[in-house]
Design a protein around this motif. Sequence first.
Motif, mmCIF file in Angstrom:
data_model
loop_
_atom_site.group_PDB
_atom_site.id
_atom_site.type_symbol
_atom_site.label_atom_id
_atom_site.label_comp_id
_atom_site.label_asym_id
_atom_site.label_seq_id
_atom_site.Cartn_x
_atom_site.Cartn_y
_atom_site.Cartn_z
ATOM 1 N N ALA A 1 0.841 -1.564 -0.113
ATOM 2 C CA ALA A 1 -0.094 0.048 0.076
ATOM 3 C C ALA A 1 0.975 1.380 -0.086
ATOM 4 C CB ALA A 1 -0.853 -0.007 1.125
ATOM 5 N N GLU A 2 1.971 1.296 0.689
ATOM 6 C CA GLU A 2 2.805 2.222 0.963
ATOM 7 C C GLU A 2 3.815 2.483 -0.230
ATOM 8 O OE1 GLU A 2 4.396 2.243 5.016
ATOM 9 O OE2 GLU A 2 2.501 2.342 5.685
ATOM 10 N N ALA A 3 3.773 1.531 -1.148
ATOM 11 C CA ALA A 3 5.031 1.308 -2.084
ATOM 12 C C ALA A 3 4.763 2.505 -3.043
ATOM 13 C CB ALA A 3 5.225 0.028 -2.785
ATOM 14 N N PRO A 4 5.907 2.734 -4.079
ATOM 15 C CA PRO A 4 5.635 3.657 -5.167
ATOM 16 C C PRO A 4 4.945 2.835 -6.154
ATOM 17 C CG PRO A 4 7.917 3.921 -4.525
ATOM 18 C CD PRO A 4 7.405 2.778 -3.621
ATOM 19 N N LEU A 5 4.138 3.593 -6.867
ATOM 20 C CA LEU A 5 3.304 2.756 -7.866
ATOM 21 C C LEU A 5 4.070 2.833 -9.610
ATOM 22 C CD1 LEU A 5 0.744 1.246 -9.183
ATOM 23 C CD2 LEU A 5 -0.217 3.669 -9.606
ATOM 24 N N ALA A 6 4.557 1.713 -9.932
ATOM 25 C CA ALA A 6 5.168 1.724 -11.454
ATOM 26 C C ALA A 6 4.036 1.461 -12.512
ATOM 27 C CB ALA A 6 6.352 0.705 -11.194
ATOM 28 N N ASN A 7 3.873 2.129 -13.285
ATOM 29 C CA ASN A 7 2.888 2.041 -14.642
ATOM 30 C C ASN A 7 3.813 2.023 -15.754
ATOM 31 O OD1 ASN A 7 0.139 1.690 -14.069
ATOM 32 N ND2 ASN A 7 0.165 3.563 -13.091
ATOM 33 N N LEU A 8 3.256 1.398 -16.801
ATOM 34 C CA LEU A 8 3.923 1.148 -17.927
ATOM 35 C C LEU A 8 5.497 0.757 -17.828
ATOM 36 C CD1 LEU A 8 2.489 4.204 -20.023
ATOM 37 C CD2 LEU A 8 1.839 1.640 -20.115
ATOM 38 N N TRP A 9 5.367 -0.260 -17.122
ATOM 39 C CA TRP A 9 6.876 -0.780 -16.711
ATOM 40 C C TRP A 9 7.327 -1.848 -17.404
ATOM 41 C CZ3 TRP A 9 6.863 -5.756 -15.312
ATOM 42 C CH2 TRP A 9 5.839 -6.414 -14.921
ATOM 43 N N ALA A 10 8.661 -2.067 -17.301
ATOM 44 C CA ALA A 10 9.410 -3.226 -17.977
ATOM 45 C C ALA A 10 10.628 -3.593 -17.116
ATOM 46 C CB ALA A 10 9.824 -3.073 -19.358
ATOM 47 N N ALA B 1 0.893 -11.142 -7.990
ATOM 48 C CA ALA B 1 0.462 -10.457 -6.838
ATOM 49 C C ALA B 1 0.646 -8.760 -6.825
ATOM 50 C CB ALA B 1 1.463 -10.764 -5.760
ATOM 51 N N GLY B 2 1.348 -8.398 -7.939
ATOM 52 C CA GLY B 2 1.450 -7.010 -8.299
ATOM 53 C C GLY B 2 2.511 -6.134 -7.491
ATOM 54 N N TYR C 1 7.935 -1.816 -4.730
ATOM 55 C CA TYR C 1 7.114 -1.227 -5.992
ATOM 56 C C TYR C 1 5.813 -2.039 -5.966
ATOM 57 C CZ TYR C 1 11.000 1.629 -7.060
ATOM 58 O OH TYR C 1 12.083 2.611 -7.075
ATOM 59 N N ARG C 2 4.607 -1.231 -6.262
ATOM 60 C CA ARG C 2 3.390 -1.804 -6.630
ATOM 61 C C ARG C 2 3.604 -1.765 -8.307
ATOM 62 N NH1 ARG C 2 -0.845 2.147 -5.334
ATOM 63 N NH2 ARG C 2 0.719 3.344 -5.094
ATOM 64 N N LEU C 3 3.276 -2.761 -8.807
ATOM 65 C CA LEU C 3 3.120 -2.750 -10.182
ATOM 66 C C LEU C 3 1.819 -2.519 -10.806
ATOM 67 C CD1 LEU C 3 5.243 -6.153 -10.784
ATOM 68 C CD2 LEU C 3 5.957 -3.867 -10.775
ATOM 69 N N GLY C 4 1.542 -1.349 -11.448
ATOM 70 C CA GLY C 4 0.359 -1.297 -12.322
ATOM 71 C C GLY C 4 0.393 -1.782 -13.659
ATOM 72 N N ARG C 5 -0.013 -1.095 -14.772
ATOM 73 C CA ARG C 5 0.118 -1.904 -16.199
ATOM 74 C C ARG C 5 1.413 -1.911 -16.635
ATOM 75 N NH1 ARG C 5 -2.779 2.857 -17.153
ATOM 76 N NH2 ARG C 5 -1.248 3.229 -18.686
ATOM 77 N N GLY D 1 4.712 8.683 -6.304
ATOM 78 C CA GLY D 1 4.936 8.308 -4.994
ATOM 79 C C GLY D 1 6.326 8.004 -4.542
ATOM 80 N N HIS D 2 7.350 7.996 -5.287
ATOM 81 C CA HIS D 2 8.580 7.394 -4.972
ATOM 82 C C HIS D 2 8.962 8.493 -3.748
ATOM 83 C CE1 HIS D 2 12.712 6.639 -5.172
ATOM 84 N NE2 HIS D 2 12.523 5.604 -5.583
ATOM 85 N N PRO D 3 9.610 8.269 -2.677
ATOM 86 C CA PRO D 3 9.870 8.956 -1.623
ATOM 87 C C PRO D 3 11.093 9.988 -1.790
ATOM 88 C CG PRO D 3 10.626 6.684 -1.271
ATOM 89 C CD PRO D 3 9.574 6.746 -2.555
#
Length: 173
Positions: free
Chosen positions: A44-53, A92-93, A102-106, A71-73
């Motif tokens: 929940a507190e992790a930065p969100l990574a979108n369009l990641w590879a 698990a994302g 990191y939270r994994l988005g798309r 949301g990277h600190p």
Amino acid sequence: MPRHAHHHATITMEIRMHDPHSFIDLAKASVAALERGPTPEDVAEAPLANLWAVLVMDEDDLPVLWGQVSGHPLLGDRQILTSVLVGLNRDAGWARTISRWYRLGRPFPREMIAPASRVHDPKRRAGYLPLWSSGYLAVVDDALLEAKMARLLVLLKNLEAHMVSGAAARRLQ
């Protein structure tokens, strides 16, 4: 993606190698966190990574996560290359780098990674696709990525012995 950005993970490792005790502590904490897995709060507190590879500079390089992060600190909201990737669970994302969760988005669409890639492309390798003309290879074979991260974890678990011999400094660069 700027060409100089590829040195982020290597530079981070080199800086930390100058203070071996703090790097060993970071490596131990990273391995312990990965082995216990993320708590719901970690995710929940992790930065969100979108369009990641997952990227490497070449087949022998250590994997890093690339993407649009929010949301990277330390880095805020922008496109980044992370520190070395030590764990990833698509279902698990989450992803774990040596420094944080990191939270994994798309994910970045695979069909967009190398639209110009052809069988005769000199950068085409089994399990990898070139990321445009950036100099990076995207790791598109999950088994290959798992093997890379497993080898890295063995190294990190035995880091103190490797640091004494100097082998870790060579392998992490």
